[in-house]
Design a protein around this motif. Structure first.
Motif, PDB file in Angstrom:
ATOM      1  N   SER A   1      25.378 -55.323  17.407  1.00 49.71           N
ATOM      2  CA  SER A   1      24.993 -54.215  18.695  1.00 49.71           C
ATOM      3  C   SER A   1      25.503 -53.198  18.578  1.00 49.71           C
ATOM      4  CB  SER A   1      25.270 -55.016  20.055  1.00 49.71           C
ATOM      5  OG  SER A   1      24.854 -56.422  20.121  1.00 49.71           O
TER       6      SER A   1
ATOM      7  N   ARG B   1      25.781 -49.718  20.818  1.00 48.84           N
ATOM      8  CA  ARG B   1      25.624 -49.225  22.394  1.00 48.84           C
ATOM      9  C   ARG B   1      25.999 -48.123  22.504  1.00 48.84           C
ATOM     10  NH1 ARG B   1      27.384 -53.414  24.334  1.00 48.84           N
ATOM     11  NH2 ARG B   1      29.484 -52.850  25.197  1.00 48.84           N
TER      12      ARG B   1
ATOM     13  N   THR C   1      21.971 -47.150  25.765  1.00 49.05           N
ATOM     14  CA  THR C   1      20.975 -47.735  25.056  1.00 49.05           C
ATOM     15  C   THR C   1      21.682 -48.630  24.174  1.00 49.05           C
ATOM     16  OG1 THR C   1      19.497 -45.815  25.236  1.00 49.05           O
ATOM     17  CG2 THR C   1      19.119 -47.480  23.435  1.00 49.05           C
ATOM     18  N   THR C   2      21.036 -49.777  24.176  1.00 45.71           N
ATOM     19  CA  THR C   2      21.478 -50.848  23.188  1.00 45.71           C
ATOM     20  C   THR C   2      20.488 -51.094  22.189  1.00 45.71           C
ATOM     21  OG1 THR C   2      23.008 -51.767  24.887  1.00 45.71           O
ATOM     22  CG2 THR C   2      22.752 -53.233  22.928  1.00 45.71           C
TER      23      THR C   2
ATOM     24  N   GLN D   1       9.515 -45.539  24.529  1.00 50.69           N
ATOM     25  CA  GLN D   1      10.070 -47.002  23.874  1.00 50.69           C
ATOM     26  C   GLN D   1       9.083 -47.678  23.228  1.00 50.69           C
ATOM     27  OE1 GLN D   1      11.439 -49.171  27.422  1.00 50.69           O
ATOM     28  NE2 GLN D   1      12.307 -47.343  28.078  1.00 50.69           N
TER      29      GLN D   1
ATOM     30  N   GLY E   1      19.642 -42.723  27.783  1.00 52.15           N
ATOM     31  CA  GLY E   1      18.479 -43.579  27.636  1.00 52.15           C
ATOM     32  C   GLY E   1      17.208 -42.935  27.091  1.00 52.15           C
TER      33      GLY E   1
ATOM     34  N   VAL F   1      17.204 -53.562  22.806  1.00 45.92           N
ATOM     35  CA  VAL F   1      17.672 -54.731  23.999  1.00 45.92           C
ATOM     36  C   VAL F   1      17.584 -53.962  25.384  1.00 45.92           C
ATOM     37  CG1 VAL F   1      19.301 -56.174  24.724  1.00 45.92           C
ATOM     38  CG2 VAL F   1      18.968 -55.631  22.153  1.00 45.92           C
ATOM     39  N   GLU F   2      17.932 -52.824  25.387  1.00 44.80           N
ATOM     40  CA  GLU F   2      17.948 -52.231  26.715  1.00 44.80           C
ATOM     41  C   GLU F   2      18.308 -50.859  26.824  1.00 44.80           C
ATOM     42  OE1 GLU F   2      21.028 -53.624  29.271  1.00 44.80           O
ATOM     43  OE2 GLU F   2      22.829 -53.321  27.768  1.00 44.80           O
ATOM     44  N   THR F   3      17.453 -49.895  27.791  1.00 42.29           N
ATOM     45  CA  THR F   3      17.882 -48.494  27.892  1.00 42.29           C
ATOM     46  C   THR F   3      17.555 -48.294  29.352  1.00 42.29           C
ATOM     47  OG1 THR F   3      17.244 -46.434  27.149  1.00 42.29           O
ATOM     48  CG2 THR F   3      15.353 -48.141  27.310  1.00 42.29           C
ATOM     49  N   SER F   4      18.499 -47.286  29.700  1.00 40.45           N
ATOM     50  CA  SER F   4      18.616 -46.779  31.176  1.00 40.45           C
ATOM     51  C   SER F   4      19.348 -45.531  31.064  1.00 40.45           C
ATOM     52  CB  SER F   4      19.191 -47.682  31.987  1.00 40.45           C
ATOM     53  OG  SER F   4      20.454 -48.008  31.695  1.00 40.45           O
TER      54      SER F   4
END
Length: 391
Positions: free
Chosen positions: A326, A328, A382-383, A339, A333, A375-378
Motif C-alpha cells: 500500500s 498512502r 489517496t491510497t 478517477q 485526493g 483503493v480510496e481517495t478523498s
C-alpha cells in the motif's frame, strides 16, 4: 434463466401457464376453466369484468390474458389498451370461436351430461383453445428471447468495436513512443555528458573562478539542468516501457530493504515524512528493475501530491496468495472526473507530464501477474495498492 447470459430459457416440459380468462358469463367461464385445464397445460383464473381483470393483473404475474370480445363493462380492445397503460407486456388473446361452437358451449352449460356427444364436442373446442394459448406463450417468450439475444449481440459488437478502436489507438501510441524515445535518448545523453564535463571542469577551477561562478548563480543553473535531465530521462523511460514488450526477469528480494533503498534514491523533501511499515523478512519474487520503476512512479506521484508537505506511508501484508503493498499519501485526493481515467495512456491532471506514468505502472505490474488498484481517495489523501503473487 440462461446461467451465462441471464436470458429466459425455452419452456420446459410440464410447465403450466397462468391464464386470466375474462368473460362476463360466469357459467361459461367456469366451464371454460374446467376444460381448458384438462390437457394439463394451463392454470386458469376466471373473472367476469374488465375492471376486475385490471385489479388482478396488477397483483398477479399471468402468462397470458384471454378475453371474450364483449364484456359487460367494456370490450376486449378497450381492456387491452387499459392493461398496456400499466405496462402489461403479456400475450393478449381473444376467445375467438365460431357462433356454432359458442352455441354448443352455452347449451352444454345448461345440461352438462358427462360422456355425451356434446361433451366430446366441448372437449375438442377447449383442447384447440388450450393448444393455441400455450403456443402463443411459447411464441411470445421466443420472440422476447430473440430480442434479448439481438440486444446482447448489438452490445457485444459495440463493445468489441470500442475495444478495437482502443487497441488501434494504443498501437499508434506505442509506435510513436518507440520513435520519440529512441530519438530523444541520443541528444539527452549528449546533454548529460556535457553537464558532467562542465562539472569536472568546475572542480578544477581556482577559488577565485568558483566565487565568480557562485556570484552569477551558475551552480544553481547546473542543478536545475540536472533536475530537468532526470525528468526527461523519466519521460523517455515511460515511453520505452510503454512501447516495449515486458518480460520480467524475476529474482527474490527483501521488500523492506528494497523500499528503503528507493526512498534514499528518491530523496523526498524535508516537508514529507516517510513511514515504512513493512516486515523485515518479507520476500517477493519480482523483476527488481521493473518493480523499482513501479514504486518510483507511485511514490513520486504521492510526494508531488503533497506539495505543501504531508506523510507518505508504505505498508505491506499478505492476503491469501498475494503480497499487497500500500502507498498512502495525505494529499488532496483525485477528482471524481479523473478517477476512471488515471490508468489511461496520455491522461494527466498535471500541468507537466506525459500521462504515461500510471499506465506504464499498471502494465509492469500486470506483467508480473499482479494488479494495481486505487483503493480510496478523498481530501484526506489517496491510497494505491499493488498486488503481487506471493513467492
Amino acid at each position: 434463466m440462461d446461467p451465462e447470459l441471464g436470458f429466459p430459457l425455452p419452456i420446459t416440459t410440464g410447465e403450466k401457464f397462468q391464464v386470466l380468462f375474462v368473460i362476463s358469463s360466469k357459467p361459461l367461464g367456469e366451464l371454460s376453466k374446467t376444460y381448458l385445464e384438462r390437457p394439463g397445460l394451463l392454470n386458469v383464473t376466471v373473472c367476469t369484468s374488465g375492471a376486475m381483470a385490471q385489479d388482478l393483473v396488477r397483483n398477479t404475474p399471468y402468462d397470458v390474458i384471454l378475453s371474450d370480445y364483449d364484456l359487460d363493462d367494456m370490450d376486449a380492445i378497450t381492456l387491452h389498451l387499459k392493461l398496456q397503460q400499466f405496462d402489461q407486456k403479456k400475450p393478449f388473446l381473444l376467445f375467438n370461436i365460431t357462433d356454432r361452437d359458442r352455441e354448443i358451449l352455452e347449451t352444454f352449460t345448461q345440461n352438462p351430461v358427462p360422456n355425451s356427444p356434446a361433451e366430446h364436442d366441448v372437449s375438442i373446442i377447449f383442447n384447440e383453445q388450450a393448444q393455441k394459448i400455450a403456443q402463443s406463450v411459447e411464441l411470445f417468450r421466443t420472440r422476447n428471447r430473440l430480442e434479448l439475444y439481438t440486444r446482447h449481440l448489438e452490445e457485444l459488437v459495440e463493445e468489441r468495436t470500442r475495444q478495437l478502436q482502443v487497441a488501434q489507438r494504443f498501437a499508434v501510441i506505442g509506435e510513436l513512443a518507440t520513435m520519440i524515445g529512441h530519438d530523444m535518448r541520443n541528444p539527452l545523453q549528449v546533454i548529460t555528458n556535457m553537464q558532467y564535463l562542465l562539472e569536472m571542469r568546475m572542480q578544477k577551477m581556482s577559488k577565485e573562478e568558483l566565487e565568480i561562478l557562485h556570484r552569477n548563480g551558475i551552480p544553481e543553473i547546473f542543478d536545475r539542468i540536472g533536475t530537468e535531465i532526470q525528468y526527461l530521462n523519466k519521460i523517455i523511460s515511460d515511453l520505452q516501457d510503454y512501447a516495449r514488450e515486458v518480460n520480467p526477469e524475476k529474482s527474490r528480494i527483501n521488500l523492506k530493504t528494497f523500499i528503503e533503498d528507493l526512498i534514499l534514491k528518491i530523496s523526498p523533501p524535508p516537508s514529507v515524512l516517510v513511514k515504512i511499515e513493512i516486515q523485515s523478512g518479507m520476500i517477493v519474487l519480482v523483476d527488481p528493475v521493473l518493480l523499482s520503476r513501479v514504486m518510483e512512479n507511485l511514490m513520486i506521484n504521492a510526494i508531488q501530491a503533497m506539495d505543501t508537505g504531508g506523510t507518505l506511508t508504505l505498508t505491506s501484508h499478505i492476503a491469501e496468495d498475494d503480497i499487497i503493498i500500500s502507498i498512502r499519501d495525505t494529499g488532496p485526493g483525485i477528482s471524481a472526473e479523473a478517477q476512471s481515467r488515471i490508468f489511461d495512456p496520455l491522461f494527466t491532471t498535471k500541468p507537466k507530464g506525459t500521462g504515461l506514468g500510471l499506465s506504464v505502472t499498471k502494465r509492469l505490474i500486470e506483467a508480473h501477474g499482479g494488479k494495481i488498484t486505487l483503493v480510496e481517495t478523498s481530501p484526506a489523501g489517496t491510497t494505491f495498492e499493488v498486488s503481487l503473487p506471493a513467492s
